[in-house]
Write a protein that holds these residues in place. Structure first.
Motif, mmCIF file in Angstrom:
data_model
loop_
_atom_site.group_PDB
_atom_site.id
_atom_site.type_symbol
_atom_site.label_atom_id
_atom_site.label_comp_id
_atom_site.label_asym_id
_atom_site.label_seq_id
_atom_site.Cartn_x
_atom_site.Cartn_y
_atom_site.Cartn_z
ATOM 1 N N VAL A 7 0.866 -1.092 -0.079
ATOM 2 C CA VAL A 7 0.035 0.011 0.012
ATOM 3 C C VAL A 7 1.045 1.243 -0.042
ATOM 4 O O VAL A 7 0.573 2.291 -0.755
ATOM 5 C CB VAL A 7 -0.897 0.046 1.258
ATOM 6 N N GLU A 8 1.842 1.269 0.718
ATOM 7 C CA GLU A 8 2.828 2.262 0.824
ATOM 8 C C GLU A 8 3.286 2.621 -0.587
ATOM 9 O O GLU A 8 3.797 3.862 -1.010
ATOM 10 C CB GLU A 8 3.917 2.031 2.039
ATOM 11 N N GLU A 9 4.097 1.412 -1.179
ATOM 12 C CA GLU A 9 4.562 1.667 -2.449
ATOM 13 C C GLU A 9 3.701 2.346 -3.455
ATOM 14 O O GLU A 9 3.760 3.189 -4.277
ATOM 15 C CB GLU A 9 4.970 0.535 -2.719
ATOM 16 N N PHE A 10 2.412 1.776 -3.704
ATOM 17 C CA PHE A 10 1.365 2.265 -4.415
ATOM 18 C C PHE A 10 1.191 3.850 -4.102
ATOM 19 O O PHE A 10 0.997 4.457 -5.001
ATOM 20 C CB PHE A 10 -0.012 1.544 -4.313
ATOM 21 N N VAL A 54 -9.789 4.549 -12.204
ATOM 22 C CA VAL A 54 -9.537 6.032 -11.738
ATOM 23 C C VAL A 54 -7.936 6.286 -11.406
ATOM 24 O O VAL A 54 -7.403 7.589 -11.846
ATOM 25 C CB VAL A 54 -10.297 6.252 -10.299
ATOM 26 N N VAL A 55 -7.182 5.388 -11.232
ATOM 27 C CA VAL A 55 -5.731 5.508 -11.067
ATOM 28 C C VAL A 55 -5.065 5.793 -12.488
ATOM 29 O O VAL A 55 -4.183 6.511 -12.779
ATOM 30 C CB VAL A 55 -5.012 4.592 -10.424
ATOM 31 N N ASP A 56 -5.706 4.991 -13.386
ATOM 32 C CA ASP A 56 -5.122 5.035 -14.839
ATOM 33 C C ASP A 56 -5.456 6.259 -15.376
ATOM 34 O O ASP A 56 -4.905 6.863 -16.237
ATOM 35 C CB ASP A 56 -5.737 3.716 -15.719
ATOM 36 N N ARG A 57 -6.746 6.804 -15.262
ATOM 37 C CA ARG A 57 -6.963 8.332 -15.565
ATOM 38 C C ARG A 57 -6.054 9.297 -15.108
ATOM 39 O O ARG A 57 -5.725 10.139 -15.764
ATOM 40 C CB ARG A 57 -8.623 8.516 -15.317
ATOM 41 N N LEU A 58 -5.793 9.194 -13.903
ATOM 42 C CA LEU A 58 -4.755 10.060 -13.409
ATOM 43 C C LEU A 58 -3.501 9.960 -13.840
ATOM 44 O O LEU A 58 -2.954 11.073 -14.187
ATOM 45 C CB LEU A 58 -4.514 9.781 -11.663
ATOM 46 N N ALA A 74 0.428 -2.859 -11.754
ATOM 47 C CA ALA A 74 0.998 -3.822 -10.913
ATOM 48 C C ALA A 74 1.180 -3.439 -9.414
ATOM 49 O O ALA A 74 0.731 -4.365 -8.660
ATOM 50 C CB ALA A 74 2.337 -4.446 -11.345
ATOM 51 N N ALA A 75 1.460 -2.061 -9.085
ATOM 52 C CA ALA A 75 1.427 -1.682 -7.612
ATOM 53 C C ALA A 75 0.077 -1.898 -7.066
ATOM 54 O O ALA A 75 0.168 -1.983 -6.067
ATOM 55 C CB ALA A 75 2.187 -0.471 -7.614
ATOM 56 N N TRP A 76 -0.863 -1.200 -8.000
ATOM 57 C CA TRP A 76 -2.388 -1.097 -7.478
ATOM 58 C C TRP A 76 -2.675 -2.782 -7.122
ATOM 59 O O TRP A 76 -3.465 -2.919 -6.209
ATOM 60 C CB TRP A 76 -3.206 -0.559 -8.513
ATOM 61 N N THR A 77 -2.458 -3.435 -8.012
ATOM 62 C CA THR A 77 -2.899 -4.969 -7.808
ATOM 63 C C THR A 77 -2.253 -5.333 -6.517
ATOM 64 O O THR A 77 -3.065 -6.208 -5.761
ATOM 65 C CB THR A 77 -2.250 -5.685 -9.124
ATOM 66 N N GLU A 78 -1.072 -5.237 -6.175
ATOM 67 C CA GLU A 78 -0.621 -5.831 -4.874
ATOM 68 C C GLU A 78 -1.079 -5.006 -3.820
ATOM 69 O O GLU A 78 -1.373 -5.599 -2.778
ATOM 70 C CB GLU A 78 0.848 -5.542 -5.030
ATOM 71 N N ALA A 79 -1.305 -3.646 -4.060
ATOM 72 C CA ALA A 79 -1.936 -2.917 -2.852
ATOM 73 C C ALA A 79 -3.636 -3.427 -2.745
ATOM 74 O O ALA A 79 -4.023 -3.458 -1.351
ATOM 75 C CB ALA A 79 -1.957 -1.358 -3.114
ATOM 76 N N ASP A 80 -4.248 -3.806 -3.612
ATOM 77 C CA ASP A 80 -5.581 -4.101 -3.501
ATOM 78 C C ASP A 80 -5.629 -5.683 -2.907
ATOM 79 O O ASP A 80 -6.629 -5.686 -2.009
ATOM 80 C CB ASP A 80 -6.174 -4.112 -4.902
#
Length: 396
Positions: A7-10, A54-58, A74-80
């Motif tokens: 989560v911190e990395e994302f 929403v992150v991809d739009r950002l 990839a980072a969002w997947t791990e954080a999710d």
């Protein structure tokens, strides 16, 4: 409680994107259709978005390249995954053995919330036909086999190859349908709360057996654990993004299809309320499921992310989308008098291609039930328990 490393990395990658752009949380949030406080929670790691769109739009707004977007996904997947693990480990109160029985005490009685097994699923593919039982072949099968042999021999004598079952002849495309990939991508979110803050769920459990309200990002896991159904209103967000930066896809219409109507569920109503700030609701469509033929009607949206609430005028179809200019549609479907199962159909065209995409809840119809007259509860955080909502009146 310390945050998970994933989560911190994302969150660090999201902060870097925001810093690169230079715009305020409010300005960026308005473009992303989220509130400034929600975007700040993404950057701080307090919340992980429940979908990557929403992150991809950002990333697109901040000029991220394709490789950087893949790393971000990839980072969002791990954080999710870390968020879901934390949600699954959260304790859920279990009623005592001596507690009064639930509304369905007979274990052999059918679950009222389960769909009728005899009713066909409108979104399920046709079941494969049963294979013939082994044994002596039926006369028709023998005749068919002989015919195939004769045809093969004739083709060999004439010098014309025959097609086999492993290489079927290509079928022609029907009008409006094509085997080619869609010229756009789409995703949905169906566990949304009004303004990101409040929602009502119907749950077939007594208050002592219902966990405290989750944060909005974890509402899907909470609802799944409790078998919850949207009470009074369901909000569905549809995000559509073209595959090409120059070739636009035109979205022409959004249709509502109700596939089943039943009496409202006789369950308890539980109200979520985080008391959070404002939000942005552009491209907003209201649906009255109680009408014989519900329509997705465009209505004004609201921008409550700043100091003042600003109205966003309603805009109807058509819309155009490209890879750099996605579109987000928010559908608010309400009912007071039925337990409705429904889905949406999105009409589109791109060049000489046309089609219709069926929007469902993970392959199943969306579900919304009226709550009028049901016992309503809110959560008292000071006492750590659900209490009767004295102001509920008629919640649905």
């Amino acid at each position: 409680m310390p945050k998970d490393a994933a989560v911190e990395e994302f969150a660090g990658l999201v902060r870097a994107l925001k810093a690169r752009d230079g715009r305020s949380y409010e300005a960026l949030g308005r473009r992303l259709s989220v509130s400034a406080s929600t975007l700040h929670r993404y950057c701080s790691g307090a919340t992980v978005p429940d979908e990557f769109a929403v992150v991809d739009r950002l990333a697109l707004l901040c000029g991220a390249e394709e490789e950087e977007r893949r790393a971000l996904e990839a980072a969002w997947t791990e954080a999710d995954r870390a968020r879901r693990r934390a949600a699954s480990l959260a304790p859920t109160p279990v009623p005592a053995v001596s507690a009064a029985p639930e509304s369905n005490p007979d274990p052999t009685a059918p679950d009222p919330s389960a769909p009728d097994p005899s009713a066909p699923d409108p979104t399920a593919p046709e079941a494969p036909r049963a294979r013939p039982r082994r044994g002596a072949p039926a006369p028709l099968l023998v005749a068919a086999a002989v015919a195939l042999v004769v045809l093969a021999l004739a083709a060999a004598l004439l010098g014309h190859p025959t097609r086999t079952a492993s290489a079927p002849a290509p079928a022609s495309n029907a009008p409006g349908r094509t085997a080619a990939p869609l010229p756009f991508t789409w995703s949905t979110g169906s566990q949304l709360w009004e303004g990101g803050c409040g929602h009502t769920y119907l749950v077939d459990r007594a208050p002592r057996a219902v966990a405290p309200p989750p944060v909005a990002a974890d509402s899907g896991a909470w609802a799944g654990t409790h078998g919850a159904v949207h009470g009074g209103e369901a909000m569905v967000r549809i995000t559509v993004q073209g595959r090409s930066p120059s070739d636009a896809v035109v979205l022409h219409a959004l249709h509502v299809r109700v596939v089943d109507r039943a009496a409202p569920l006789p369950w308890n109503a539980y109200r979520m309320d985080n008391g959070c700030g404002g939000a942005v609701t552009p491209r907003h469509f209201a649906v009255d499921l109680d009408r014989p033929r519900p329509l997705a009607r465009p209505v004004d949206g609201l921008d409550a992310s700043g100091a003042e609430v600003r109205k966003i005028p309603a805009v109807s179809f058509p819309y155009k989308v490209t890879s750099s200019d996605p579109e987000e549609l928010l559908v608010s479907a309400r009912t007071a008098s039925c337990d409705c199962r429904w889905y949406l159909e999105l009409e589109w065209s791109a060049g000489d291609r046309t089609g219709t995409v069926r929007i469902t809840d993970g392959g199943k119809p969306f579900r919304t039930s009226g709550t009028r007259g049901r016992p309503a509860y809110v959560h008292d955080s000071a006492e750590g328990r659900w209490i009767t909502d004295s102001d509920s009146g008629q919640p649905g």
